[in-house]
Design an enzyme around this catalytic site. Structure first.
Site, PDB file in Angstrom:
ATOM      1  CG  ASP B  10      -1.807   1.215   1.318  1.00  0.00           C
ATOM      2  OD1 ASP B  10      -2.464   1.517   0.303  1.00  0.00           O
ATOM      3  OD2 ASP B  10      -1.845   1.891   2.364  1.00  0.00           O
ATOM      4  CB  SER B  11       0.217   4.749  -0.854  1.00  0.00           C
ATOM      5  OG  SER B  11      -0.981   4.854  -0.117  1.00  0.00           O
ATOM      6  N   GLY B  43      -2.722   9.022  -3.833  1.00  0.00           N
ATOM      7  CA  GLY B  43      -4.039   9.392  -4.370  1.00  0.00           C
ATOM      8  C   GLY B  43      -4.125  10.731  -5.080  1.00  0.00           C
ATOM      9  CB  CYS B  73      -2.647   1.211  -2.755  1.00  0.00           C
ATOM     10  SG  CYS B  73      -2.803   2.934  -3.220  1.00  0.00           S
ATOM     11  CB  THR B  75      -4.366   5.316  -5.673  1.00  0.00           C
ATOM     12  OG1 THR B  75      -5.256   6.101  -4.891  1.00  0.00           O
ATOM     13  CG2 THR B  75      -3.766   6.173  -6.761  1.00  0.00           C
ATOM     14  CD  GLU B 155      -3.097   9.167   7.082  1.00  0.00           C
ATOM     15  OE1 GLU B 155      -2.251  10.052   7.257  1.00  0.00           O
ATOM     16  OE2 GLU B 155      -2.941   8.196   6.313  1.00  0.00           O
ATOM     17  CB  CYS B 187     -10.011   5.279  -0.220  1.00  0.00           C
ATOM     18  SG  CYS B 187      -8.612   5.909   0.732  1.00  0.00           S
ATOM     19  CG  HIS B 189      -7.114   6.183   4.902  1.00  0.00           C
ATOM     20  ND1 HIS B 189      -6.206   5.618   4.045  1.00  0.00           N
ATOM     21  CD2 HIS B 189      -6.385   6.840   5.834  1.00  0.00           C
ATOM     22  CE1 HIS B 189      -4.982   5.932   4.439  1.00  0.00           C
ATOM     23  NE2 HIS B 189      -5.067   6.676   5.519  1.00  0.00           N
TER      24      HIS B 189
END
Lengths: 274, 274
Positions: B10-11, B43, B73, B75, B155, B187, B189
């Site tokens: 993942d990023s 992203g 990820c 993206t 976050e 996404c 998150h």
């Protein structure tokens, strides 16, 4: 040196708010701007990584024959200035911290100064240390606050959104309660929130780091007789070479917001070992 | 292959919400997780850059002898899956898009599906294309929306903040007005915002991309007879090697929030030419 360009780097496009101030004070200069948009943001990353990236940006600007390096990124200025200076050798380097710290001391009459910034900037204690050091014996109090959501709010153009106000009120509650009369905008994005911040803290003096760094740059170049000659032709657009490490889809829109005018064809480059 | 680990990249740390789902469905596996925290986020970056970074992540995982690569990820899954597949050669690759698109089609009875994601994910049209392709002749409508502030809100742990609700209400207004009954959380998150999203859109079915990608991974490994043997010892903590390209100060707090348990000493590595 007079005709060499001034180099400016930032983690991304926020540093254009600093470039705007540089142009305001030194309209006859040539500029090379580097935005590390492929690795933006720096503000949530470790010192080690920010130092590495900042050295790579410095290396790139030195390759362009700059006469001065302005570290427009507050995070880089906070944690990597020494590393950048070492890397730059004879070429002078100006960061955001000292000029803004001095300006805050001149501005404050209560001796209570607030500083807002990214997690890395505030965590480094760079502003606190600089202000207290410059203050010497004077009794000065510094209160700092991380404001991580300000950057995305600015980048999304939501500085006047009711949610931005709620978030700003919460972030600033403590420093406001301490009775500060001066607030250092310790991030290139924050000048774009000035109006909201002034509404939340009426009467506050806001310190724009780019403005004070530009005055410092002007003095340094003047002292060395390195200022470019005035140009007779009317300068409609300053002479700027824009380099970025990634070209995101909303680059032009964002750049215009920070700089105040449109950017002609930024060049995409790879820097460092990246 | 049975005993080889599953690779996940993942990023940054968001992919831990996907890892959590993988562990839920395949608790006996060994995992190698790579978070490219030195260059997070992906992203807002260009396809070209996201492809390069994703290939570098893939290269790293291949070096660890993984039997499967999960592109956690969204993206990367949207713009770089083909490049990752090419790079991975014989090693199968699972992205977030197809499993979630299929799940959304199964879930929707109105035939109106919403998709939310980063600017790069939505801009790629990957979810739209996948849903419409899988739907074939069926009459399906897809409505998508970029939600750039959701990542920083998650976050910062502000998913229950009144500002988060204001922002979410604004972002979702249009897709809500279209009468969607299913929303793809495009996404890593966004699953952490589920409760707020359900309050704003009562009765909505939320599609967690990690969950559906995990079921796809389980089937793929089972079909190849590559699933690790059940282990007799009681597995208190799954066996995971964590690699990150930067160790930011709030890593542990964030990781715990996404994964649901604490991470033992992540290893910092450099990947690609970075």
């Amino acid at each position: 040196m007079k005709q060499n360009p001034i180099g400016v780097f930032d983690s991304g496009i926020g540093g254009l708010s600093v470039l705007r101030q540089l142009i305001r004070f030194m309209p006859y200069e040539r500029y090379v701007y580097l935005g590390d948009t492929a690795r933006v943001p720096y503000g949530n990353k470790s010192s080690e990584t920010v130092i590495q990236y900042s050295e790579e940006c410095t290396e790139f600007l030195l390759g362009k024959g700059v006469k001065l390096i302005v570290v427009a990124c507050n995070t880089s200025s906070s944690v990597a200035l020494e590393a950048v200076r070492k890397h730059a050798g004879e070429i002078p380097v100006i960061g955001m911290i000292i000029p803004a710290a001095a300006a805050a001391l001149r501005s404050s009459s209560s001796g209570k100064i607030g500083v807002i910034g990214t997690r890395a900037t505030i965590g480094s204690g760079a502003y606190n240390n600089a202000i207290l050091e410059l203050a010497g014996e004077a009794s000065i109090k510094v209160y700092s606050q991380v404001c991580p959501l300000f950057v995305p709010l600015v980048e999304e153009g939501m500085t006047f959104h009711p949610a931005a106000r709620l978030i700003a009120e919460e972030y600033l509650k403590e420093v406001k309660n301490k009775g500060i009369d001066t607030l250092v905008l310790g991030c290139t994005h924050y000048p774009l929130m000035s109006q909201l911040l002034m509404e939340i803290m009426p009467g506050i003096s806001l310190i724009d780091t780019g403005e004070h760094a530009s005055v410092t740059a002007l003095r340094l170049l003047a002292d060395n007789d390195w200022l470019a000659d005035e140009r007779h032709e009317f300068v409609i657009k300053p002479e700027i070479d824009f380099y970025i490490t990634d070209l995101p889809s909303i680059f032009n829109e964002l750049a215009g917001r920070f700089l105040g005018f449109a950017i002609d064809s930024p060049k995409r480059v790879s820097i460092g070992t990246h």
